[in-house]
Scaffold this active site. Sequence first.
Site, PDB file in Angstrom:
ATOM      1  N   ASP A 192       3.181   6.267   0.531  1.00 16.75           N
ATOM      2  CA  ASP A 192       4.003   5.072   0.751  1.00 16.75           C
ATOM      3  C   ASP A 192       4.246   4.353  -0.567  1.00 16.75           C
ATOM      4  O   ASP A 192       3.474   4.484  -1.520  1.00 16.75           O
ATOM      5  CB  ASP A 192       3.337   4.135   1.763  1.00 16.75           C
ATOM      6  N   GLU A 245      -1.470   2.641   1.785  1.00 21.73           N
ATOM      7  CA  GLU A 245      -2.229   2.100   0.658  1.00 21.73           C
ATOM      8  C   GLU A 245      -1.608   0.821   0.103  1.00 21.73           C
ATOM      9  O   GLU A 245      -2.330  -0.099  -0.311  1.00 21.73           O
ATOM     10  CB  GLU A 245      -2.319   3.156  -0.446  1.00 21.73           C
TER      11      GLU A 245
END
Length: 378
Positions: free
Chosen positions: A85, A146
């Site tokens: 991400d 994250e």
Amino acid sequence: MDVTKVPLDAEEMIKGLKRWVECESPTYDKPSVDRMAALAADDMKALGFSVEIIPGPDGLGDCVRATFPHPRQGEPGVLISGHIDTVHPLGTLEKLPFRRDGDLCWGPGICDMKGGNYIAMSAVKALAEMGVETPLPVTILLTSDEEIGTPGCRAMIEAEAAKNKYVLVPEPAWARNTVVTGRYAIARYHLTALGRPSHAGAALKAGQSAVKMMARKLIEIEDMTDDDCTFSVSVMHGGQWVNCVPTIARAECLSMAKRQEDLDRGTGKILAFNRQEADGTGFVVEKSVVRPVWEASAGTMELYERARRLGNELGFDLAHASEGGGSDGNFTGAMGLPTLDGLGVVGRDVHTLNEHIEVSSLASRGKLIAGLLAELGA
């Protein structure tokens, strides 16, 4: 093994990485992250990995777990932990297109941390092409949250790490010729200001603006920042109609400290802002996700010394430090597992519209990772 002979070519690697960078994957856009997970999975399958797509946390994208064939499969080995991400919203490619100028290359997420993930999987395959079998089995875990503090994937990362002897994290290098041997403690907080409604034109003084309250509290909170503990407020939302005194305003706060006791002290200070009045107005502070402090263990420093020796063989002398930006290495390091972070590509200006890498570092840092994999456990 001569680490300089690892068959990694930056010019070939940047071609493959381009596909990853142009597959935008902001954390909160599940379909986009799922596409990135599928792309990474397909590429790793093509390199010979056994790949599993793991459903992500509720509302978030898929994760990928890949293992490379090994006679000791299932025994404790090396975990490479990364995330797919990014912080860049969909459409960032229009403002920050993939482009190259000499040794520099730009693109959303190219440095944090698609470049690092790409070189890690390439390093595993390059060793196989050399006929070098790693002493320990290698697993790559790519997660999907994250950038928002890993609220959903933390348990998965810790469970996977517990099965292994070593953890390598190819987050970007914080400066040229560096790796990370520790990270600061981090906490996030949800802030909510509760006001009192009224008509902003006819009865302004009868109301109490939640936006005004949030603005004042924001300044007070950020002014608590000192050398040991920082506070930063962002992601603010408040009000709906300009002719209505706003009754709710929301924001998020990020706090970071070099030591756990400093973060705990900061937590006490910000929670002291939590106060609600009898009439329903007030200011609410809720603690959200945290990353524990990671202080270098003997095992981590042994990993660093290996990396430094390999770096010298490649022509550069690696420095190390504890670093302020959080990563999933916080979790594995705090577990006491030998963890080496910041092994990814060299670049600058992550999380901005100038995020870029040094193309040559794709090969040099990939060879560094390959060298570690070739000797850990030997």
